[in-house]
Design an enzyme around this catalytic site. Structure first.
Site, PDB file in Angstrom:
ATOM      1  N   TYR A  50       0.617  -1.521  -0.207  1.00 25.97           N
ATOM      2  CA  TYR A  50      -0.115  -0.403  -0.098  1.00 25.97           C
ATOM      3  C   TYR A  50       0.811   1.003   0.294  1.00 25.97           C
ATOM      4  CZ  TYR A  50      -4.383  -1.572   0.391  1.00 25.97           C
ATOM      5  OH  TYR A  50      -5.893  -2.057   0.898  1.00 25.97           O
ATOM      6  N   LYS A 101       2.357 -15.516   3.013  1.00 26.83           N
ATOM      7  CA  LYS A 101       2.543 -16.191   1.304  1.00 26.83           C
ATOM      8  C   LYS A 101       4.220 -16.286   1.358  1.00 26.83           C
ATOM      9  CE  LYS A 101       1.574 -17.062  -2.669  1.00 26.83           C
ATOM     10  NZ  LYS A 101       0.741 -18.442  -2.670  1.00 26.83           N
ATOM     11  N   ASP A 133      -3.560 -17.894   0.704  1.00 23.62           N
ATOM     12  CA  ASP A 133      -4.406 -18.468  -0.631  1.00 23.62           C
ATOM     13  C   ASP A 133      -4.892 -19.867   0.228  1.00 23.62           C
ATOM     14  OD1 ASP A 133      -1.679 -19.255  -0.130  1.00 23.62           O
ATOM     15  OD2 ASP A 133      -1.740 -20.847  -2.560  1.00 23.62           O
ATOM     16  N   ASP A 157      -6.832  -7.186   4.363  1.00 25.86           N
ATOM     17  CA  ASP A 157      -8.022  -6.450   3.479  1.00 25.86           C
ATOM     18  C   ASP A 157      -8.421  -7.177   2.763  1.00 25.86           C
ATOM     19  OD1 ASP A 157      -9.260  -4.055   1.579  1.00 25.86           O
ATOM     20  OD2 ASP A 157      -8.277  -4.377   0.675  1.00 25.86           O
ATOM     21  N   ASP A 161     -12.654  -8.569   4.168  1.00 23.61           N
ATOM     22  CA  ASP A 161     -13.989  -8.672   3.489  1.00 23.61           C
ATOM     23  C   ASP A 161     -14.414 -10.307   3.142  1.00 23.61           C
ATOM     24  OD1 ASP A 161     -13.903  -5.860   2.806  1.00 23.61           O
ATOM     25  OD2 ASP A 161     -14.715  -5.860   0.859  1.00 23.61           O
TER      26      ASP A 161
HETATM   27  C1  LIG Z   1     -10.900   2.120   0.562  1.00 20.13           C
HETATM   28  C2  LIG Z   1      -9.227   1.347   0.163  1.00 20.13           C
HETATM   29  C3  LIG Z   1      -8.212   1.884   0.363  1.00 20.13           C
HETATM   30  C4  LIG Z   1      -9.365   0.766   2.027  1.00 20.13           C
HETATM   31  C5  LIG Z   1      -8.033  -0.506   1.726  1.00 20.13           C
HETATM   32  O1  LIG Z   1      -8.071  -0.918   1.047  1.00 20.13           O
HETATM   33  O2  LIG Z   1      -7.483  -0.553   3.088  1.00 20.13           O
HETATM   34  C6  LIG Z   1     -10.717  -0.501   2.192  1.00 20.13           C
HETATM   35  O3  LIG Z   1     -11.140  -1.440   1.085  1.00 20.13           O
HETATM   36  C7  LIG Z   1     -10.523  -1.047   3.377  1.00 20.13           C
HETATM   37  O4  LIG Z   1     -10.977  -2.240   3.834  1.00 20.13           O
HETATM   38  O5  LIG Z   1     -10.161  -0.130   4.035  1.00 20.13           O
END
Ligand SMILES: CC(C)[C@H](C(=O)O)[C@@H](O)C(=O)O
Ligand SMILES: NC(=O)c1ccc[n+]([C@@H]2O[C@H](COP(=O)([O-])OP(=O)(O)OC[C@H]3O[C@@H](n4cnc5c(N)ncnc54)[C@H](O)[C@@H]3O)[C@@H](O)[C@H]2O)c1
Length: 268
Positions: A50, A101, A133, A157, A161
């Site tokens: 990042y 990884k 993975d 990240d 999700d």
């Molecule tokens: C918006 C984006 C930069 C952010 C990230 O990738 O960290 C988001 O996906 C998160 O999970 O906070």
């Protein structure tokens, strides 16, 4: 968002994925796989690909363009996030899985070595390692095997999700991004949801639960955090559901009505 995280040195991102029992049917997985799910992803937030330099888009000699980024992790960065992970595990079920990884990336090789070193200070916490993975696969195969997952910025990240969907919706997951002194920024893990913006259908619970994390982690008021979490539970008990967590027999409500119901439950 990235500049705020960097400028305020919010390096420790806590993303709990907790399944409210009332939402077992809303999960993307079978109820028996997720019933009782309670895991914590500790995501490093100030480093990795990042922020690594150099980065950019350059033009090669043959005229073709090439995009490039740099995955970097310093020992000190790995050490401090590993400590946050181990401390969190100590307050939970004393299990931590470090995700990397290391079979491919040197940054991960160092990550694993430093995590092993930090583990020596926490003999009461069981450490395991997974390649990212495999970790992604395990999260949807048998998510209850996890207690704390500690990982880097990019992997965290993506995995958070994924973990969100285990709990029914990304609209259920709060987060805390903390600096070394415990000061933090609190937000849901989801984004601005542009596809449903202005329609009054976004689930406000992740945002409301982020306020509970603020009370717990920065303001040191766990009893107030529990009041908010309890109010959310009671609203779910009442059968109120935004569209993302809607199930047969439940009452569909919009963002405003869900928020109002939590406020009303708090007053009870
Ligand atoms: C918006 C984006 C930069 C952010 C990230 O990738 O960290 C988001 O996906 C998160 O999970 O906070
Ligand atoms: N922490 C953050 O600040 C953060 C996190 C993710 C994305 N973003 C930003 O948000 C914008 C949109 O990104 P995206 O579409 O990839 O991710 P998103 O999280 O905004 O949306 C992904 C999907 O989840 C749904 N969703 C998200 N929040 C919801 C909620 N509360 N209730 C019901 N459904 C919900 C959306 O409708 C969409 O279908 C981008 O600019 C991205 O950079 C910011």
């Amino acid at each position: 968002m990235l500049a705020i995280r960097a400028d305020l040195e919010l390096f420790a991102n806590l993303r709990p994925a907790l399944l409210y029992p009332q939402l077992a049917d809303a999960s993307a997985l079978k109820p028996e796989l997720v019933a009782g799910l309670d895991l914590l992803i500790v995501r490093e937030l100030n480093g990795d690909i990042y922020f690594g330099q150099p980065r950019g888009i350059r033009t090669l000699e043959n005229g073709e363009r090439e995009g490039f980024n740099t995955m970097l992790y310093r020992e000190s960065e790995i050490e401090r996030i590993a400590q946050v992970g181990f401390e969190a595990a100590r307050k939970r079920h004393r299990k931590i899985c470090s995700v990397d990884k290391a079979n491919v990336l040197e940054a991960s090789e160092l990550w694993r070595e430093v995590v092993e070193r930090v583990a020596k200070d926490y003999p009461d916490v069981a450490l395991s390692h997974l390649y990212v993975d495999n970790a992604a696969m395990q999260l949807v195969r048998a998510p209850k095997q996890f207690d704390v997952i500690v990982t880097g910025n990019l992997f965290g990240d993506i995995l958070s999700d994924c973990a969100a969907m285990l709990t029914g919706s990304i609209g259920m997951l709060p987060s805390a991004s903390l600096d070394a002194s415990g000061k933090g920024l609190y937000e849901p893990i989801h984004g601005s949801a542009p596809d449903i913006a202005g329609k009054g259908m976004a689930n406000p619970l992740a945002t409301i639960l982020s306020a509970a994390m603020l009370l717990r982690y920065t303001l040191n008021a766990p009893e107030l955090a529990e009041r908010i979490e309890g109010a959310v539970g009671r609203v779910l008990d009442q059968g109120l559901r935004t569209l993302d967590i809607m199930a047969a027999g439940m009452t569909p409500v919009g963002t405003q009505a869900m928020g109002d119901a939590v406020v009303a439950a708090l007053m009870d």
